[in-house]
Design an enzyme around this catalytic site. Structure first.
Site, mmCIF file in Angstrom:
data_model
loop_
_atom_site.group_PDB
_atom_site.id
_atom_site.type_symbol
_atom_site.label_atom_id
_atom_site.label_comp_id
_atom_site.label_asym_id
_atom_site.label_seq_id
_atom_site.Cartn_x
_atom_site.Cartn_y
_atom_site.Cartn_z
ATOM 1 C CD GLN A 194 -2.603 1.105 2.685
ATOM 2 O OE1 GLN A 194 -2.082 0.704 3.724
ATOM 3 N NE2 GLN A 194 -3.846 1.508 2.657
ATOM 4 N N GLY A 195 0.696 2.099 -0.998
ATOM 5 C CA GLY A 195 1.451 3.352 -1.065
ATOM 6 C C GLY A 195 0.577 4.539 -0.705
ATOM 7 C CE1 TYR A 196 -4.054 3.943 -0.538
ATOM 8 C CE2 TYR A 196 -5.243 4.512 1.460
ATOM 9 C CZ TYR A 196 -5.248 4.033 0.175
ATOM 10 O OH TYR A 196 -6.418 3.646 -0.406
ATOM 11 C CB SER A 197 1.918 6.850 5.156
ATOM 12 O OG SER A 197 0.779 6.522 5.886
ATOM 13 C CD GLU A 245 -11.551 -6.474 5.716
ATOM 14 O OE1 GLU A 245 -12.391 -6.643 4.832
ATOM 15 O OE2 GLU A 245 -11.471 -7.201 6.715
ATOM 16 C CB SER A 253 -3.722 8.315 15.116
ATOM 17 O OG SER A 253 -4.429 9.545 15.173
ATOM 18 C CG ASN A 254 -6.620 4.734 19.032
ATOM 19 O OD1 ASN A 254 -6.642 4.186 17.932
ATOM 20 N ND2 ASN A 254 -6.632 4.045 20.166
ATOM 21 C CD GLU A 255 -4.309 10.260 19.678
ATOM 22 O OE1 GLU A 255 -3.841 9.630 18.697
ATOM 23 O OE2 GLU A 255 -4.234 9.845 20.852
#
Lengths: 396, 375
Positions: free
Chosen positions: A126-129, A244, A381-383
């Site tokens: 996966q090329g996202y970040s 997903e 992230s959870n934030e």
């Protein structure tokens, strides 16, 4: 209200259990339990075993040859796999790209790529970040400029999980730098063997080379590898993220982890008594078990709604936050349970064919504790999740 | 698995929610809190007429429900509206013991309970017993064919309104023995029974009860001599479901009030809900609210199973923790307004926190969960 599985669901669980008992080799489940890498071949072998049974693409619709299990069946399968310490299905092709191609890809793309995801010819990553685009993914800068029948891609992706094994990468790239952030992004499929691509491993804090940096230097990508329309990539990326989410709570992993902590706490001693009888340890363990019991029901409530056709929305974010808090707490309990033997840096180089240092259950727990700090960081992230929950539920 | 309410329970929920929203307004409730009876006899009767009490009893006992999810449905709505009327005491604790143990003379009283004409109270806890259920020092001695009770009972909720008190007393064994505890149906006007009544912080009334040579016929015994502990645990099993559900309902109101306040209260030129410091805490409360709902479902769904006590302990531990978080955070996020007695949230927050003091707080239930898991 009925907290019991139907007879059909129970039978399905038995079928999954029998399959795992027969087809999951002990040396594989031992490795998974101990947190040891399976390597590329290990994953591929497990994928092939599942594919033979028709259970590799269980989340794909029937028209694409999938089993099309409902949310409850998927949950049962994932829970049983976690409890049996089966390898995770590598998700990038099967549950990320697959559904995107099925929904937005051309017939040619579907016919070419989908079978290769299944038979293992293509390993996707996966090329996202990017270094400057983490939680703020839409600020990504990797450029793709149209040049005749090709896009020319320049830039850098990072945190590319298992990219060292991959021969294909799906990428979010910027095709219109003048447009508003989300509106200038496209979704490209790139052959990793194309000249100009370099993959560099990133060693994580637990010593594993799990993720990579991927550099693109004038990489030429045929235009037929564009998914859907140019500049609509953000829509597809969001679809991928929401698609997903069934196993996002990780209930099965937590249950397996909790069982492991209990086993350790019965053997480890503090003040001459099993750690399980230490009131401070027992209290923390009980608290997380109680949280997990409720979480399992929260998860099932959302799953049964999904099985009835209601797409989970903000509930996914809730499951992600609470599920990861619980998993990380269990990792912390395991780390503490083993005492000083958490400290050795267990590795092939140190142990080789020798006996493990300390009890065999102690080796991986500290590494797993550190590795699983990722849980509250990745996938939004959870934030970020809390922000989504507040925004949606506050209304107004 | 099925997490939807049956049609009957859905109707019950709708009826109660509508009635309480219309009738049990903040000003009405503040009037009840300021009064000296502890609850409104009119509202009690109206709710009984709506079938609230009947929903808490099985058909064999003259009701039309009585299962875990009936209890949860009713008490979640009571909690949502911050109702202080003593349904837990009369219907769940008193009513279930009467239903389970009553002899042919005692059992007809149930009809009056279900109709809303008779109140009950459970006089079990004692000044020194805290949450220990088997610690009973009150004595029952046989004398000339009668039973004579002596002892003190602590924080007996609804004692003043009750026509009968169900009193636990020891007929044999030591202070902590499970065997030897008997239950007695004691008329409120019995000679030697005295009450020192008082209001409670979160509404309703209770009393310190003194039993001084209270003489009863043997027929006043509920169930078998010395075998009261098991039935008591059964009634408490249902009470735990009720308390968990009531707290869940109250938590929902607290969170909803806070949601509205975050949108409407402006500081620094914008709604305070736009501040991330509050958004993330709001999100955490919503997550815990879902966990609390699941805990109630688990407890209600296991009320008639062998796993009842462990599930109850888990639910009450979780809801004590989540409830405290919601009570404290919703007050904090409101700021000064939540510190006033007349504001709705203040009452709701008190109901949430004080529920923890009925039959065991978070620590008590955690210990119990551990003990039941080890067994």
């Amino acid at each position: 209200m009925d907290l019991n599985y139907t007879d059909e669901e129970k039978a399905f669980r038995e079928e999954v259990r029998a399959f795992l008992a027969e087809k999951l080799p002990k040396e594989v489940s031992d490795k998974v339990r101990a947190g040891i890498s399976l390597g590329k071949e290990g994953h591929e072998r497990w994928h092939a075993t599942l594919n033979e049974k028709g259970w590799l693409n269980y989340n794909w619709p029937r028209e694409f040859g999938g089993a099309e299990w409902n949310a409850v069946q998927r949950h049962i399968f994932e829970e049983e796999c976690a409890m049996a310490h089966a390898p995770r299905i590598v998700p990038f092709g099967l549950s990320m790209l697959g559904p995107v191609l099925q929904k937005f890809g051309s017939k040619t793309q579907q016919d070419f790529f989908l079978p290769r995801i299944l038979n293992g010819a293509h390993w996707w990553c996966q090329g996202y970040s990017e270094p400057g685009a983490g939680s703020d993914l839409a600020s990504l800068k990797t450029r793709a400029v149209r040049d005749g029948d090709h896009y020319v891609v320049n830039g850098q992706k990072t945190w590319t999980t298992l990219g060292q094994y991959a021969n294909w990468i799906f990428c979010l790239v910027r095709t219109d730098p003048a447009a508003k952030q989300q509106e200038g992004i496209s979704f490209l499929l790139i052959d990793m063997d194309t000249p100009g691509i370099e993959v560099r491993p990133i060693v994580l804090l637990d010593g594993t080379p799990e993720v990579n940096e991927v550099f693109f230097d004038d990489v030429r990508v045929p235009v037929e590898n564009l998914v859907g329309e140019e500049n609509k990539g953000w829509t597809y990326a969001k679809y991928l993220l929401t698609h997903e989410r069934t196993n996002i709570a990780g209930v099965g992993f937590s249950q397996a982890g909790l069982d492991a902590v209990k086993r350790i706490a019965r053997v480890e001693c503090a003040n001459g008594r099993p750690l399980a009888e230490n009131p401070h340890f027992a209290a923390r363990l009980a608290r997380v078990e109680i949280d997990l019991m409720a979480m399992a029901t929260t998860n099932m409530r959302i799953i049964s709604r999904a099985a009835a056709g209601q797409a989970p929305g903000v509930e996914s974010s809730m499951l992600k936050v609470k599920g990861t808090i619980i998993r990380q707490e269990i990792n912390d309990l395991a780390r503490r349970a083993v005492g000083p033997y958490a400290m050795p840096f267990a590795s092939e180089a140190v142990e080789g064919d020798n006996d493990p240092i300390g009890p065999d259950y102690a080796g991986p727990v500290a590494a797993q504790y550190f590795n699983n700090r990722k849980l509250s960081i990745f996938g939004g992230s959870n934030e970020i999740q809390r922000g989504i929950i507040a925004k949606v539920r506050m209304g107004g | 698995m099925d997490f939807t309410l049956t049609e009957e329970r859905q109707m019950l929920q709708d009826t109660l929610r509508r009635y309480l929203a219309d009738r049990y307004t903040t000003s009405v409730r503040n009037g009840i809190l300021a009064g000296d009876t502890g609850f409104s006899p009119d509202i009690w009767r109206e709710l009984a007429e709506l079938g609230l009490v009947g929903a808490l009893f099985s058909e064999t006992d003259g009701g039309f429900g009585g299962a875990g999810f009936d209890i949860a449905t009713v008490f979640e709505e009571l909690g949502r509206a911050g109702v202080v009327e003593p349904f837990l005491d009369t219907a769940i604790l008193g009513g279930r013991l009467l239903a389970a143990l009553g002899n042919p003379e005692q059992k007809p009283l149930l009809e009056r309970v279900i109709a809303g004409d008779l109140h009950l109270a459970l006089a079990h806890g004692e000044p020194a017993s805290r949450y220990d259920l088997s610690r009973v020092e009150t004595t029952a001695r046989a004398e000339a064919g009668d039973i004579v009770l002596n002892g003190r009972k602590a924080v007996v909720v609804n004692a003043e309104a009750a026509g009968f008190l169900i009193v636990s007393a020891r007929e044999s064994g030591g202070f902590f023995d499970l065997d030897g505890i008997s239950l007695f149906l004691v008329p409120a006007d019995s000679a030697g029974l005295s009450l020192r009544g008082y209001p409670m912080l979160a509404g309703g009334r209770a009393a310190e009860v003194t039993l001084d040579e209270v003489r009863l016929p043997v027929s006043a015994r509920l169930g078998e001599a010395g075998k009261g502990f098991g039935p008591l645990m059964d009634a408490l099993g249902a009470a735990h479901v009720a308390l968990a559900a009531e707290t869940l309902g109250a938590m929902e109101t607290a969170v909803e009030l806070t949601r509205q306040y975050l949108l409407t209260r402006h500081q620094f030129g914008r709604p305070i809900g736009t501040f991330q410091a509050l958004q993330h805490r709001f999100a955490d409360m919503l997550i815990e609210l879902e966990q609390a709902r699941s805990a109630v479902i688990n407890a209600a769904g296991h009320l008639e199973t062998a796993d009842r006590d462990r599930q109850n302990a888990a639910a009450r531990n979780l809801i004590s923790r989540a409830g405290r978080l919601v009570a404290e955070e919703t007050i904090q996020m409101h700021g000064g307004i939540a510190m006033t007695q007349e504001y709705e949230l203040a009452h709701i927050a008190k109901r949430i926190v004080m529920a923890e003091h009925r039959f065991g707080d978070a620590d008590y239930h955690l210990e119990r969960f551990i003990a039941l898991g080890a067994a």
